[in-house]
Design a protein around this motif. Structure first.
Motif, short mmCIF file in Angstrom:
data_model
loop_
_atom_site.label_atom_id
_atom_site.label_comp_id
_atom_site.label_asym_id
_atom_site.label_seq_id
_atom_site.Cartn_x
_atom_site.Cartn_y
_atom_site.Cartn_z
N GLN A 170 0.65 8.07 -4.56
CA GLN A 170 1.11 8.08 -5.47
C GLN A 170 2.14 7.74 -6.52
N GLN B 60 0.64 3.46 -3.28
CA GLN B 60 -0.86 3.81 -3.39
C GLN B 60 -0.85 5.60 -2.83
N HIS B 61 -0.46 5.44 -1.49
CA HIS B 61 -0.73 6.41 -0.41
C HIS B 61 0.27 7.33 -1.08
N LYS C 145 2.20 -3.95 -13.70
CA LYS C 145 0.88 -4.03 -12.65
C LYS C 145 1.78 -4.45 -11.81
N SER D 64 4.11 4.67 -9.12
CA SER D 64 3.73 4.30 -10.49
C SER D 64 4.93 2.97 -10.73
N SER E 265 1.16 -1.08 -0.10
CA SER E 265 -0.38 0.55 -0.32
C SER E 265 0.94 1.13 0.28
#
Length: 479
Positions: A317, A314-315, A329, A319, A311
């Motif tokens: 931002q 995602q936290h 992915k 990629s 996580s």
């Protein structure tokens, strides 16, 4: 160096010029004002010495081009050139006032006594000796011009590169132009950096040397530091009137334009992840930019934390992409595989209020993946020492700097667009019509209100440069 009487005269005159930009005037010594005809065989002797490579020169190609332009005619040993010959030699006697080393010039071995004999004892100096004098003095003067312009130890422009004329700057042309002027020093000094920092340091050094007992001894202590930083500023090649300068040790960005100065605090790389010195140009601005994560940070920070907690990406931002630019992915198995071969992948941090790049990024090309941008953490600018980043440069009030750049680029109508994009947290690119030079330098001293200020040598670079510039004996530079 020479006879004690001649040394005393040269030294006395040397100490009177300090940094005055108009060349000193002196009368030729003794009976040297009398007319002297140049032996017609001297040009042939000069050509022979140059073509047969019989002399070791600092800049052999430049020196040969100098004489080729004049069909090998002597330029120093003529009655008409006599006064400028002495002035040029006396200028070489005072190179310390420019932060240069007296030992880089063969002048101190033989040239003054030879010139004296050529004019005072007609027929007593052979054509070979006269030709050698001509060539050596020309090579010394070309060396002086190149050192004033490029520095002595420029990592990008070594003497070999400069001599091959791949730089667009030709010292032999500058010298030819100077010999046509009444004020030789004024003409030659124009090749130096024009930035305020350099001018202040040079004036401080020259005025300080005025009080030294021996103007041929290398300066010590603070004066060595001044000379070292003049050298670094020569590497930056600053000759523009409008540019940005980031000085790493002072944690400061200065924007120079049309006689005005704007200053901004900056955060730079820590000693373990230093900000590199570089010379580039800002081509466009980006609001709320995404950011490519530097390779080292990608491996040691992003991958190391994400493999423990997926996580984390995602936290923040973040990629991950492969070399072809395709989104990966990410799961923990994939991340472990990437850790084993990280060179084929990279990460980007997308726009958002927590983006480390802040509201604006200043985009310029460089091989270091160095970025310069704002930051949402404004508290860091309250610290006195701001060597805190992983190499990037964070600018306080980056949006204000961006507004200044757009106004000065002739695009005031874009300012409201910039502000709207920042407020709405929207990515938008603003291209400059004219690229703005950017100089990221490492200068550990400056002169403020006539007083020398020393900055902390945060990357411990002064010692290595000092050991090269001020050893017991040093050749010119590596070819």
């Amino acid at each position: 160096m020479k006879s004690s009487g001649l040394l005393a005269q040269l030294k006395g005159i040397c100490l009177t010029i300090v940094f005055v930009v108009s060349i000193f005037t002196i009368a030729p010594m003794g009976g040297m004002a009398k007319s002297r005809c140049v032996d017609t065989g001297l040009a042939a002797e000069i050509q022979s010495l140059l073509n047969n490579h019989k002399l070791w020169l600092n800049y052999p190609l430049s020196t040969k081009r100098f004489y080729q332009q004049q069909r090998y005619a002597p330029q120093w040993l003529t009655s008409a050139a006599q006064d400028k010959t002495w002035k040029s030699m006396l200028l070489l006697d005072c190179v310390l006032q420019f932060g240069l080393s007296y030992n880089d010039y063969r002048y101190n071995e033989h040239l003054p006594s030879t010139l004296h004999d050529v004019f005072e004892k007609p027929g007593g100096v052979s054509l070979a000796q006269q030709a050698r004098f001509e060539i050596m003095l020309t090579d010394d003067m070309i060396t002086f011009v190149n050192q004033l312009h490029f520095g002595v130890l420029n990592p990008s422009f070594t003497p070999g590169i400069i001599d091959s004329s791949e730089t667009g700057f030709r010292a032999e042309d500058v010298l030819q132009g100077a010999l046509k002027q009444q004020k030789v020093l004024s003409f030659l000094s124009a090749v130096q950096p024009k930035c305020n920092e350099y001018v202040r340091l040079q004036e401080y050094l020259a005025s300080s040397l005025l009080y030294m007992e021996d103007c041929y001894e290398l300066p010590e202590g603070d004066l060595q530091n001044v000379a070292m930083n003049m050298e670094r500023l020569r590497w930056a090649g600053i000759d523009e009137e409008r540019y940005l300068m980031v000085n790493i040790p002072s944690f400061n960005l200065t924007y120079y334009k049309a006689g005005t100065v704007n200053e901004f605090k900056v955060v730079v790389g820590s000693p373990s992840t230093p900000t590199p010195q570089l010379y580039s140009a800002i081509k466009f601005l980006t609001t709320t930019p995404d950011r490519k994560i530097p390779a080292r940070e990608f491996l040691t920070q992003v991958l190391a934390k994400a493999v423990k907690d997926i996580s984390y990406l995602q936290h923040n931002q973040l990629s991950i992409y492969d070399k072809g630019g395709s989104l990966v992915k990410a799961d923990q198995n994939t991340l472990r595989s990437i850790i084993r071969q990280p060179a084929g992948y990279y990460a980007r941090q997308s726009v958002g209020c927590d983006n480390a790049s802040g509201s604006v990024e200043f985009n310029f090309s460089n091989v270091y993946e160095l970025s310069m941008h704002g930051t949402p953490d404004t508290t860091v600018f309250e610290r006195e020492s701001r060597a805190l980043s992983k190499g990037g440069i964070s600018v306080q009030h980056a949006d204000s700097l961006a507004v200044l750049l757009l106004f000065d680029d002739g695009a005031p109508q874009k300012v409201n667009e910039l502000r709207d994009a920042i407020i709405s947290n929207r990515k938008k690119i603003f291209r400059l019509t004219k690229s703005l030079p950017l100089k990221v330098v490492y200068v550990t001293s400056d002169v403020v209100s006539g007083r020398l200020v020393r900055y902390n040598d945060i990357y411990d670079l002064d010692k290595s440069l000092q050991s090269v510039m001020f050893p017991a004996a040093r050749p010119l530079s590596m070819r």
